[in-house]
Design an enzyme around this catalytic site. Sequence first.
Site, PDB file in Angstrom:
ATOM      1  N   THR A   1       6.916  -9.557 -10.090  1.00  0.00           N
ATOM      2  CA  THR A   1       7.076 -11.064 -10.596  1.00  0.00           C
ATOM      3  C   THR A   1       8.157 -11.863  -9.931  1.00  0.00           C
ATOM      4  O   THR A   1       9.202 -11.312  -9.718  1.00  0.00           O
ATOM      5  CB  THR A   1       7.188 -10.994 -12.134  1.00  0.00           C
TER       6      THR A   1
ATOM      7  N   ARG B   1      -5.636  -7.626 -19.815  1.00  0.00           N
ATOM      8  CA  ARG B   1      -4.458  -7.608 -20.272  1.00  0.00           C
ATOM      9  C   ARG B   1      -3.552  -8.862 -20.016  1.00  0.00           C
ATOM     10  O   ARG B   1      -3.414  -9.344 -18.823  1.00  0.00           O
ATOM     11  CB  ARG B   1      -3.833  -6.262 -19.681  1.00  0.00           C
TER      12      ARG B   1
ATOM     13  N   GLY C   1       0.570 -10.139 -19.827  1.00  0.00           N
ATOM     14  CA  GLY C   1       1.875  -9.410 -19.652  1.00  0.00           C
ATOM     15  C   GLY C   1       3.161 -10.476 -20.355  1.00  0.00           C
ATOM     16  O   GLY C   1       2.655 -11.180 -21.151  1.00  0.00           O
ATOM     17  N   ASP C   2       4.183 -10.373 -20.027  1.00  0.00           N
ATOM     18  CA  ASP C   2       5.423 -11.076 -20.602  1.00  0.00           C
ATOM     19  C   ASP C   2       5.597 -12.511 -20.091  1.00  0.00           C
ATOM     20  O   ASP C   2       6.038 -13.604 -20.622  1.00  0.00           O
ATOM     21  CB  ASP C   2       6.605 -10.100 -20.490  1.00  0.00           C
TER      22      ASP C   2
ATOM     23  N   THR D   1      11.336  -9.502 -15.146  1.00  0.00           N
ATOM     24  CA  THR D   1      10.501  -8.555 -14.412  1.00  0.00           C
ATOM     25  C   THR D   1      10.509  -7.436 -14.651  1.00  0.00           C
ATOM     26  O   THR D   1      11.460  -6.892 -15.256  1.00  0.00           O
ATOM     27  CB  THR D   1      10.791  -8.905 -12.849  1.00  0.00           C
ATOM     28  N   GLY D   2       9.252  -6.642 -14.227  1.00  0.00           N
ATOM     29  CA  GLY D   2       9.150  -5.059 -14.823  1.00  0.00           C
ATOM     30  C   GLY D   2       8.159  -5.167 -15.806  1.00  0.00           C
ATOM     31  O   GLY D   2       7.382  -5.799 -15.959  1.00  0.00           O
TER      32      GLY D   2
ATOM     33  N   GLY E   1       6.353  -5.384 -18.681  1.00  0.00           N
ATOM     34  CA  GLY E   1       6.368  -6.691 -19.597  1.00  0.00           C
ATOM     35  C   GLY E   1       6.230  -6.345 -20.876  1.00  0.00           C
ATOM     36  O   GLY E   1       6.591  -6.800 -21.881  1.00  0.00           O
TER      37      GLY E   1
END
Length: 330
Positions: free
Chosen positions: A189, A217, A219-220, A240-241, A243
């Site tokens: 991200t 899906r 994510g964050d 990032t990573g 989520g």
Amino acid sequence: MITRRSFLTKSGLAVAAVGIAPKSFSDSLFQNKQIPVVISTWRHGLAANEAAWKILSDGGYSLDAVEMGVKVPEADPKVMTVGYGGIPDADGNVTLDASVMDEKGNAGSVGFLQNIKHPVSVARKVMENSPHVMLTGKGANKFAKENGFKQENLLTPEMKKLWKKWKKEDQEFSSKINIEDQILENHDTIGMLALDKNGRLSGACSTSGMAYKMHGRIGDSPIIGAGLFVDGDVGGATATGSGELVMKTLGSFLVVELMRQGKSPKEACEEAVLRISKKIPDYEHHQVGFIALNTDGEYGAYCIQPDFTFAVKSSKVTKLENAESWFKRL
Ligand code: ASP
């Protein structure tokens, strides 16, 4: 080899810092060392920061800067984790998440958006031209169309080939610690935070999400408080990573609240990683990286696994920094 650090020391530090009064905004302007400044996640942040810097160095608005910055990896087919050329979901669809937030606390985001190259700009439109904060899926796409965004196929032939290979050979979803591609240098991200000449702090975040995620899906990154949060009186943070870990701990909001309590940006990011390590049993199989910027122009970052990099640009520096990590490489 990676080692785990002592939780006890970290908890002790956390307690000691609580209760320190935040600096007022006017104080911070005088003490400021780096205004304007822009920071962003991963190596692709370097090119993104350059675009943002054009606006910031000209005295422009931080919200314009983060939008223009994030548009760079969104449009770059070589960046396989953001926008056009992003890795598809398990069904072969490129689905995008993005968010923006300004210094006044206004926010906009899109989730599960397809066929639009610049989700960050749609997120800004949601913020500015709708009564809502978040639009998803077909509704987000309809809104984008109505606001003049072009429909485009975002699945490049290279990504289609990769996805077909995955379908044939693998078909498993696993979170990647860091996406390393020696040829393309691709990473995750893009999250960006900028503080402009007038002390206005804005943030933006954009992603194609976890590779081969389940269809549908989100994510964050488009969840305000998880992938991005800005409080114009305190600072901003973005993540990032994996989520799911960030969503369960509302990571970016937590980082900003910790800065409000007096922590430095780096200390706040570290404390948010500590929270993940305490609350999420299998966190050691994941990467999460936070970056944060306060209204003094001080920045910091912290991550679970080694090798999370972030890019910094001000009148004094142009650089890629390696964030300190919870697990250490020996
Ligand atoms: N945080 C993003 C997501 O979970 C992915 C990433 O940063 O790699 O969708």
